[in-house]
Design an enzyme around this catalytic site. Sequence first.
Site, mmCIF file in Angstrom:
data_model
loop_
_atom_site.group_PDB
_atom_site.id
_atom_site.type_symbol
_atom_site.label_atom_id
_atom_site.label_comp_id
_atom_site.label_asym_id
_atom_site.label_seq_id
_atom_site.Cartn_x
_atom_site.Cartn_y
_atom_site.Cartn_z
ATOM 1 C CE LYS A 206 -3.939 0.301 2.297
ATOM 2 N NZ LYS A 206 -4.966 0.477 3.344
ATOM 3 C CD GLU A 212 9.050 -6.762 6.947
ATOM 4 O OE1 GLU A 212 8.907 -7.039 8.145
ATOM 5 O OE2 GLU A 212 8.523 -5.760 6.398
ATOM 6 N N GLY A 267 -5.399 -4.522 5.062
ATOM 7 C CA GLY A 267 -4.535 -5.460 4.367
ATOM 8 C C GLY A 267 -5.037 -6.890 4.404
ATOM 9 N NE ARG A 268 -6.867 -7.688 10.518
ATOM 10 C CZ ARG A 268 -6.411 -6.481 10.823
ATOM 11 N NH1 ARG A 268 -5.322 -6.015 10.217
ATOM 12 N NH2 ARG A 268 -7.021 -5.723 11.711
ATOM 13 C CD GLU A 353 -2.209 -7.931 10.971
ATOM 14 O OE1 GLU A 353 -0.966 -8.018 11.059
ATOM 15 O OE2 GLU A 353 -2.799 -7.779 9.884
ATOM 16 C CG HIS A 384 -1.488 -39.981 11.538
ATOM 17 N ND1 HIS A 384 -1.538 -41.298 11.933
ATOM 18 C CD2 HIS A 384 -2.447 -39.827 10.588
ATOM 19 C CE1 HIS A 384 -2.476 -41.926 11.244
ATOM 20 N NE2 HIS A 384 -3.047 -41.055 10.422
ATOM 21 C CE LYS A 512 5.457 -3.369 10.048
ATOM 22 N NZ LYS A 512 4.421 -2.731 9.207
#
Length: 552
Positions: A206, A212, A267-268, A353, A384, A512
């Site tokens: 955005k 990153e 964002g999510r 979040e 398992h 951050k």
Amino acid sequence: MKAFNELNSYKELQKHFDEIKHMHMREMFEHDPKRYQRYFSHIGGIRLDYSKNRITDKTMTLLENLAQECSLREKIQQMFQGKKINNTENRAVLHTALRNKGKTCIMVDGIDIMQNVHSVLDKMSQFSDSIRIGSWLGYTNQIITDIVNIGIGGSDLGALMVCKALENYGHPRLNMHFVSNVDGVQLQKVLNHIHPETTLFIIASKTFSTQETLTNALTARKWFLNHSLDEKFISKHFVAVSTNKEAVKEFGIDENNMFEFWNWVGGRYSLWSSIGLSIMIYLGRENFDSLLEGAYLMDEHFYNADFKDNMPVILALLGIWYINFFDAGSHLIAPYDQHLRYFSKFIQQLDMESNGKQVRKNGQKVEYDTGPIIWGDLGINSQHAFFQLLHQGTHLSPIDLIVSLSKKGNLPGHHEILLSNVFAQAQAFMKGKTYDEVCIQMRQNGIEEQEIQRLAPHKVFSGNRPSNMILLDEICPQNIGALIALYEHKIFVQGVIWDINSFDQWGVELGKELAKDILDEFKGGEESKKHDSSTKNLIQIYKNFNSNLKEK
């Protein structure tokens, strides 16, 4: 608004909990064998069986009263109408507008945003078509074969999950790659398997400043230029999903190849927007529209259905019941379908979040549990692995079991084994196995009484472990869209009841900020005064280790 645990409906629920907390679901099914008919919901291609929960009709009535007392209906309307319910950022929350298939105008700051939404979708469609039909050519006039989406968090997980879930609908020529980790191993692995002449990079950020994402993007840019040797070719191989036009242009991307989205898209919650460009390229406009239609179907159901029949509300209220009354601190998502292998991770981000908050919307500290720890994996593998704890451990973790009914495309006999396992697990979680049943079975198998007495306690399953069974008719764009929207709305409802803001994420910021200081020190900057002694020592260990490597 009063705090959640001060409401009259909460107090009534607490009394009810004390009355039924020791009831076993075995007894509930024995006394009411048709409960599966009442505790069942169906919308579009999704069915929900929630009968294997520690609930009675009174439980559900009291939970619905709680939703009413929290003004849930009014809050739902506010979200859909574009009110600025994200109060800490003064923003509307309108991911629902991105899949609005109705003719309703949606106003934000006096502007109908739907025209802009459709305009961006059309631009995405034109670009996607040019990649899919091969008219968009790379700098050596070759068609695109590989798409690399570079993003992180909401700019990565949603698109990744959908592309993997719907890979049977993907373009056969296109190979999809998703890079999110700033650990260079992930990007290097992708670069080793692609060719610059036939690769398109989508930089999804955005602000176009996320550390990153920008680090990976600049590394990919350098790799590309080492082969193409001319910056003018960047415009043929890099596009951006962003709101920062200047930063995009500075990178070398043609502003005509920048796809916008808006601050009212979290964002999510953004895979429905231009963040879903990789999805549209891979699936095509028609399938992308089906994804939106499925979400819209769930939106309409959520907006209009009575709470007692409302699938997202039902799941949310069941979650409240376990988190705030049974003290269940985690919730398991277990899909029994290889296509949904990234779904648990996606819901983990979406939920944690959103509702991992410790203060109410007014800034006061909450005095009750909010968002649970979401975890999970493919169910058949999990049987398992960690299902042992779910069956016989001391923790209570409600479970969502997700499966597709259609066996189309599966190998003969495989789907029946898969479904027999998921249905059996739900039954085992509910029924358990008593001491007497264990002893009887062992005697029938001819085991001596002394050995029975020794082993029987270890073979007892308490049962009474709640689960929801979510059945998809098939794995298709429409059903995946509806499934995602189901969880989005569930999370929103829980946020309303807890009186928290589900749409900010200030908790990601501190790390951050501190990382920037540490990075400056790695680059030779002055030592920050913010660090504790342990952090200072870790920084020094790293510096000394790499200094010794240089000397060698």
